[in-house]
Motif scaffolding. Sequence first.
Motif, PDB file in Angstrom:
ATOM      1  N   SER A  48      -5.327  21.368  -7.866  1.00 16.86           N
ATOM      2  CA  SER A  48      -6.216  22.089  -6.963  1.00 16.86           C
ATOM      3  C   SER A  48      -6.281  21.451  -5.581  1.00 16.86           C
ATOM      4  O   SER A  48      -6.788  22.035  -4.644  1.00 16.86           O
ATOM      5  N   SER A  49      -5.765  20.232  -5.449  1.00 15.04           N
ATOM      6  CA  SER A  49      -5.832  19.534  -4.172  1.00 15.04           C
ATOM      7  C   SER A  49      -4.460  19.013  -3.795  1.00 15.04           C
ATOM      8  O   SER A  49      -3.770  18.404  -4.596  1.00 15.04           O
ATOM      9  N   SER A  50      -4.097  19.266  -2.562  1.00 11.73           N
ATOM     10  CA  SER A  50      -2.830  18.738  -2.084  1.00 11.73           C
ATOM     11  C   SER A  50      -3.070  17.666  -1.029  1.00 11.73           C
ATOM     12  O   SER A  50      -2.198  17.384  -0.228  1.00 11.73           O
ATOM     13  N   SER A  51      -4.266  17.085  -1.046  1.00  7.91           N
ATOM     14  CA  SER A  51      -4.582  16.096  -0.023  1.00  7.91           C
ATOM     15  C   SER A  51      -3.918  14.757  -0.314  1.00  7.91           C
ATOM     16  O   SER A  51      -3.855  14.299  -1.452  1.00  7.91           O
ATOM     17  N   LEU A  52      -3.434  14.163   0.735  1.00  4.68           N
ATOM     18  CA  LEU A  52      -2.759  12.878   0.661  1.00  4.68           C
ATOM     19  C   LEU A  52      -3.757  11.777   0.336  1.00  4.68           C
ATOM     20  O   LEU A  52      -4.848  11.724   0.902  1.00  4.68           O
ATOM     21  N   LYS A  53      -3.392  10.890  -0.575  1.00  7.23           N
ATOM     22  CA  LYS A  53      -4.236   9.762  -0.966  1.00  7.23           C
ATOM     23  C   LYS A  53      -3.591   8.470  -0.483  1.00  7.23           C
ATOM     24  O   LYS A  53      -2.400   8.418  -0.193  1.00  7.23           O
ATOM     25  N   GLY A  94       0.845  -1.182   0.000  1.00  2.00           N
ATOM     26  CA  GLY A  94       0.000   0.000   0.000  1.00  2.00           C
ATOM     27  C   GLY A  94       0.884   1.237   0.000  1.00  2.00           C
ATOM     28  O   GLY A  94       2.018   1.198   0.472  1.00  2.00           O
ATOM     29  N   PHE A  95       0.360   2.335  -0.520  1.00  2.00           N
ATOM     30  CA  PHE A  95       1.142   3.561  -0.651  1.00  2.00           C
ATOM     31  C   PHE A  95       0.317   4.780  -0.277  1.00  2.00           C
ATOM     32  O   PHE A  95      -0.905   4.779  -0.423  1.00  2.00           O
ATOM     33  N   ASN A  96       1.003   5.819   0.152  1.00  4.61           N
ATOM     34  CA  ASN A  96       0.453   7.167   0.227  1.00  4.61           C
ATOM     35  C   ASN A  96       1.016   7.916  -0.969  1.00  4.61           C
ATOM     36  O   ASN A  96       2.163   7.687  -1.359  1.00  4.61           O
ATOM     37  N   TYR A  97       0.209   8.821  -1.545  1.00  2.96           N
ATOM     38  CA  TYR A  97       0.646   9.543  -2.741  1.00  2.96           C
ATOM     39  C   TYR A  97      -0.213  10.785  -2.949  1.00  2.96           C
ATOM     40  O   TYR A  97      -1.235  10.975  -2.296  1.00  2.96           O
ATOM     41  N   TYR A  98       0.222  11.607  -3.887  1.00  6.30           N
ATOM     42  CA  TYR A  98      -0.544  12.760  -4.362  1.00  6.30           C
ATOM     43  C   TYR A  98      -0.735  12.581  -5.865  1.00  6.30           C
ATOM     44  O   TYR A  98       0.160  12.098  -6.560  1.00  6.30           O
ATOM     45  N   TRP A  99      -1.892  12.975  -6.386  1.00  6.26           N
ATOM     46  CA  TRP A  99      -2.116  12.921  -7.825  1.00  6.26           C
ATOM     47  C   TRP A  99      -1.280  13.993  -8.506  1.00  6.26           C
ATOM     48  O   TRP A  99      -1.262  15.143  -8.078  1.00  6.26           O
ATOM     49  N   LYS A 100      -0.609  13.647  -9.589  1.00  3.35           N
ATOM     50  CA  LYS A 100       0.167  14.616 -10.372  1.00  3.35           C
ATOM     51  C   LYS A 100      -0.749  15.631 -11.046  1.00  3.35           C
ATOM     52  O   LYS A 100      -0.404  16.791 -11.179  1.00  3.35           O
ATOM     53  N   THR A 101      -1.904  15.180 -11.518  1.00  9.73           N
ATOM     54  CA  THR A 101      -2.779  16.009 -12.345  1.00  9.73           C
ATOM     55  C   THR A 101      -3.773  16.837 -11.556  1.00  9.73           C
ATOM     56  O   THR A 101      -4.532  17.586 -12.134  1.00  9.73           O
ATOM     57  N   ASP A 102      -3.789  16.708 -10.244  1.00 15.14           N
ATOM     58  CA  ASP A 102      -4.785  17.416  -9.434  1.00 15.14           C
ATOM     59  C   ASP A 102      -4.111  18.569  -8.691  1.00 15.14           C
ATOM     60  O   ASP A 102      -3.831  18.486  -7.509  1.00 15.14           O
TER      61      ASP A 102
END
Length: 103
Positions: free
Chosen positions: A48-53, A38-46
């Motif tokens: 407008s949002s800096s929320s951790l996924k 499992g990973f934590n990440y940020y979307w490159k293309t988003d």
Amino acid sequence: MKRSGTATGAYNNVSDIRLKKDIKPLLSSLSKLNKLKGFNYYWKTDSSSSSLKTGVIAQEIKEIFPELVQEDEKGVLSVNYIGLIPHLVEAVKDQNQQIQTLK
């Protein structure tokens, strides 16, 4: 590309045995799940949002559970996360059996 959404209420997948054929039990779910990460990440293309996924990498899932990965017309892979649940159920049962044996 927005990849999130919210909903209220329940989401149900059709799972009636009367609609299924060639039903076979899952085997080796625990050993397969042990290969996943499992990973934590940020979307490159988003931007407008800096929320951790939190999630998995589709290419890694495809190696172990190819039936849970779909590819769109642009070659982008997606994961059927709900399809992982039956494997998690079987892995918990396997672990519980191992615990009972150790007792």
